[in-house]
Write a protein that holds these residues in place. Structure first.
Motif, PDB file in Angstrom:
ATOM      1  N   TRP A 220       0.839  -1.215   0.000  1.00 30.35           N
ATOM      2  CA  TRP A 220       0.000   0.000   0.000  1.00 30.35           C
ATOM      3  C   TRP A 220       0.865   1.252   0.000  1.00 30.35           C
ATOM      4  O   TRP A 220       0.536   2.240  -0.662  1.00 30.35           O
ATOM      5  CB  TRP A 220      -0.927  -0.002   1.212  1.00 30.35           C
ATOM      6  CG  TRP A 220      -2.000  -1.047   1.158  1.00 30.35           C
ATOM      7  CD1 TRP A 220      -2.321  -1.843   0.095  1.00 30.35           C
ATOM      8  CD2 TRP A 220      -2.888  -1.428   2.221  1.00 30.35           C
ATOM      9  NE1 TRP A 220      -3.345  -2.681   0.432  1.00 30.35           N
ATOM     10  CE2 TRP A 220      -3.715  -2.457   1.725  1.00 30.35           C
ATOM     11  CE3 TRP A 220      -3.059  -1.007   3.537  1.00 30.35           C
ATOM     12  CZ2 TRP A 220      -4.714  -3.060   2.507  1.00 30.35           C
ATOM     13  CZ3 TRP A 220      -4.049  -1.598   4.301  1.00 30.35           C
ATOM     14  CH2 TRP A 220      -4.862  -2.616   3.792  1.00 30.35           C
ATOM     15  N   ALA A 221       1.975   1.222   0.752  1.00 32.97           N
ATOM     16  CA  ALA A 221       2.874   2.381   0.798  1.00 32.97           C
ATOM     17  C   ALA A 221       3.467   2.643  -0.584  1.00 32.97           C
ATOM     18  O   ALA A 221       3.523   3.793  -1.042  1.00 32.97           O
ATOM     19  CB  ALA A 221       3.987   2.143   1.825  1.00 32.97           C
TER      20      ALA A 221
ATOM     21  N   GLU B 201       2.120   1.831  -3.424  1.00 34.36           N
ATOM     22  CA  GLU B 201       1.040   2.303  -4.280  1.00 34.36           C
ATOM     23  C   GLU B 201       0.709   3.764  -4.012  1.00 34.36           C
ATOM     24  O   GLU B 201       0.363   4.512  -4.918  1.00 34.36           O
ATOM     25  CB  GLU B 201      -0.207   1.439  -4.083  1.00 34.36           C
ATOM     26  CG  GLU B 201      -0.119   0.086  -4.756  1.00 34.36           C
ATOM     27  CD  GLU B 201      -0.026   0.238  -6.274  1.00 34.36           C
ATOM     28  OE1 GLU B 201      -1.028   0.593  -6.896  1.00 34.36           O
ATOM     29  OE2 GLU B 201       1.075   0.011  -6.826  1.00 34.36           O
ATOM     30  N   ARG B 202       0.832   4.190  -2.741  1.00 30.85           N
ATOM     31  CA  ARG B 202       0.600   5.604  -2.427  1.00 30.85           C
ATOM     32  C   ARG B 202       1.645   6.466  -3.119  1.00 30.85           C
ATOM     33  O   ARG B 202       1.355   7.589  -3.516  1.00 30.85           O
ATOM     34  CB  ARG B 202       0.637   5.838  -0.910  1.00 30.85           C
ATOM     35  CG  ARG B 202      -0.611   5.352  -0.205  1.00 30.85           C
ATOM     36  CD  ARG B 202      -0.751   5.968   1.184  1.00 30.85           C
ATOM     37  NE  ARG B 202       0.377   5.655   2.058  1.00 30.85           N
ATOM     38  CZ  ARG B 202       0.529   4.513   2.709  1.00 30.85           C
ATOM     39  NH1 ARG B 202      -0.365   3.554   2.584  1.00 30.85           N
ATOM     40  NH2 ARG B 202       1.560   4.308   3.491  1.00 30.85           N
TER      41      ARG B 202
ATOM     42  N   MET C 212      -6.786   6.477   0.046  1.00 28.87           N
ATOM     43  CA  MET C 212      -5.862   6.334   1.162  1.00 28.87           C
ATOM     44  C   MET C 212      -4.898   5.172   0.879  1.00 28.87           C
ATOM     45  O   MET C 212      -3.706   5.336   0.816  1.00 28.87           O
ATOM     46  CB  MET C 212      -6.653   6.052   2.432  1.00 28.87           C
ATOM     47  CG  MET C 212      -5.874   6.352   3.694  1.00 28.87           C
ATOM     48  SD  MET C 212      -6.833   5.972   5.149  1.00 28.87           S
ATOM     49  CE  MET C 212      -8.393   6.783   4.815  1.00 28.87           C
ATOM     50  N   ALA C 213      -5.469   3.984   0.646  1.00 28.45           N
ATOM     51  CA  ALA C 213      -4.616   2.851   0.303  1.00 28.45           C
ATOM     52  C   ALA C 213      -5.030   2.368  -1.069  1.00 28.45           C
ATOM     53  O   ALA C 213      -5.880   1.501  -1.200  1.00 28.45           O
ATOM     54  CB  ALA C 213      -4.776   1.743   1.328  1.00 28.45           C
ATOM     55  N   ALA C 214      -4.463   2.975  -2.106  1.00 28.98           N
ATOM     56  CA  ALA C 214      -4.822   2.622  -3.469  1.00 28.98           C
ATOM     57  C   ALA C 214      -4.666   1.130  -3.669  1.00 28.98           C
ATOM     58  O   ALA C 214      -3.833   0.505  -3.051  1.00 28.98           O
ATOM     59  CB  ALA C 214      -3.925   3.377  -4.443  1.00 28.98           C
TER      60      ALA C 214
ATOM     61  N   GLU D 251     -10.892  -0.137   2.273  1.00 24.15           N
ATOM     62  CA  GLU D 251     -10.828   1.321   2.447  1.00 24.15           C
ATOM     63  C   GLU D 251     -11.806   1.768   3.532  1.00 24.15           C
ATOM     64  O   GLU D 251     -11.487   2.607   4.371  1.00 24.15           O
ATOM     65  CB  GLU D 251     -11.207   2.033   1.137  1.00 24.15           C
ATOM     66  CG  GLU D 251     -10.280   1.772  -0.021  1.00 24.15           C
ATOM     67  CD  GLU D 251      -9.017   2.611   0.047  1.00 24.15           C
ATOM     68  OE1 GLU D 251      -8.835   3.298   1.052  1.00 24.15           O
ATOM     69  OE2 GLU D 251      -8.223   2.546  -0.907  1.00 24.15           O
TER      70      GLU D 251
ATOM     71  N   ARG E 212      -2.717   6.279   9.522  1.00 27.14           N
ATOM     72  CA  ARG E 212      -1.639   5.300   9.425  1.00 27.14           C
ATOM     73  C   ARG E 212      -1.891   4.113  10.346  1.00 27.14           C
ATOM     74  O   ARG E 212      -1.796   2.957   9.926  1.00 27.14           O
ATOM     75  CB  ARG E 212      -0.301   5.967   9.770  1.00 27.14           C
ATOM     76  CG  ARG E 212       0.907   5.095   9.535  1.00 27.14           C
ATOM     77  CD  ARG E 212       2.166   5.865   9.859  1.00 27.14           C
ATOM     78  NE  ARG E 212       2.395   6.913   8.914  1.00 27.14           N
ATOM     79  CZ  ARG E 212       3.235   6.818   7.870  1.00 27.14           C
ATOM     80  NH1 ARG E 212       3.905   5.707   7.684  1.00 27.14           N
ATOM     81  NH2 ARG E 212       3.400   7.811   7.049  1.00 27.14           N
TER      82      ARG E 212
ATOM     83  N   ARG F 130      -4.665   1.891   9.166  1.00 34.65           N
ATOM     84  CA  ARG F 130      -4.238   0.903   8.172  1.00 34.65           C
ATOM     85  C   ARG F 130      -3.588  -0.299   8.842  1.00 34.65           C
ATOM     86  O   ARG F 130      -3.862  -1.445   8.486  1.00 34.65           O
ATOM     87  CB  ARG F 130      -3.226   1.536   7.209  1.00 34.65           C
ATOM     88  CG  ARG F 130      -3.850   2.335   6.085  1.00 34.65           C
ATOM     89  CD  ARG F 130      -2.871   2.562   4.959  1.00 34.65           C
ATOM     90  NE  ARG F 130      -1.680   3.295   5.372  1.00 34.65           N
ATOM     91  CZ  ARG F 130      -1.569   4.622   5.370  1.00 34.65           C
ATOM     92  NH1 ARG F 130      -2.582   5.357   4.969  1.00 34.65           N
ATOM     93  NH2 ARG F 130      -0.459   5.202   5.753  1.00 34.65           N
TER      94      ARG F 130
END
Lengths: 201, 201
Positions: free
Chosen positions: A94-95, A97-98, B1-3, B10, B25, B28
């Motif tokens: 996810w990080a 992807e962000r 937020m988390a693509a 989400e 954060r 997540r």
């Protein structure tokens, strides 16, 4: 823990306290917030958890979490299948992807090798990675693993295994000064690595 | 937020982020922990939340949260009904109970008077407190409210209202040096109050 609250509340607090980032005290605060905001927080969160439990599964290709199988990244035809980015956990995916820069695919290991915790190669999704790589399409494997002892041990182990099993190029994320990083706050190791990897300005 | 995480994930993250002590954060991280520990955390926490939503209610006597009506404290005949401890929130009640010293009953205000946030007396359970006190049995009301501006405003307001409505004695928690408190870490106000309230050694 909270005398005079019924066993239902005690159990709610005990379970909330197990969430990362929460402890006994913040678990109590979270339980109170949930019980105070029944309609705006407790009910929708319960529904979201029931939903997640029913629908979210681990992608059999890359090990990510999603509601589709294979996951959205693995089934996205616009992504470059020649690039595989290896990450420790779904959180790292996810990080990445962000960041929005990487347009290849992922492989989630599900952890790191750790002699201390007794985590060997068979506990991680390493065989699946080698199978994906030897299938042919992949040209480069980017090891985006943490800059810790376990992370680097795992990266070296993977680089060795990948070199034996295939002829893909194996790369690692660059080390250096983070954006916005003040030199004064950086550890010596980072400064040393950034100096060694210096480049023309 | 988390693509690239599905809308279900989400939504779970967004709702978890609303819990006190959690942000985007840590929300997540909490979501990932829940999805990784489905059987040991996600399922039991969901069950506990469903259970709490169905069973926990606000005690009509004191305003505390419990699964019985009236709550365990209000229905405990061994507790001294002549003593009422007024607290801001259920969390303060739990803190008093963890202390294990108080054997009277409670009254939860449900907040504090606040000119800034537009919270007036009618928004709190003050009428219920006056009704309980004028019913006769109560001899002493202990105001266990926070030592903040709003807490002290509320305490003074309650002391005035109680003096008009009844002849119970109204007391407040002592101010002073907390147990284990190093003078060097205490604010000037606490030291001044502890000095003014000094007592023979």
């Amino acid at each position: 823990m909270a005398a005079s609250a019924g066993p239902e509340i005690e159990r709610l607090i005990a379970l909330l306290s197990k969430l990362p980032g929460l402890g006994p005290r913040s678990g109590r605060r979270a339980a109170l917030a949930l019980l105070k905001k029944r309609d705006t927080l407790l009910a929708p969160l319960t529904a979201a958890m029931v939903d997640a439990q029913a629908k979210v599964r681990t992608c059999t290709v890359c090990g990510s979490l999603d509601t589709t199988e294979p996951c959205a990244v693995c089934s996205d035809e616009t992504r470059d299948g020649r690039l595989i980015c290896v990450v420790e956990e779904v959180g790292s995916l996810w990080a990445m992807e962000r960041g929005g820069q990487f347009k290849g695919r992922y492989h989630v290991l599900g952890g790191l090798l750790s002699a201390l915790d007794g985590i060997g190669p068979e506990a991680l999704r390493i065989a699946e990675l080698l199978a994906r790589v030897t299938r042919g399409e992949v040209a480069e494997v980017i090891l985006a693993l943490p800059a810790t002892v376990d992370g680097q041990t795992t990266a070296h182990y993977l680089a060795d295994r990948l070199a034996v099993a295939s002829n893909v190029s194996v790369t690692m994320l660059a080390r250096g000064v983070p954006v916005g990083g003040d030199l004064d706050w950086l550890d010596d190791g980072t400064i040393a690595q950034a100096l060694r990897a210096r480049r023309p300005a």
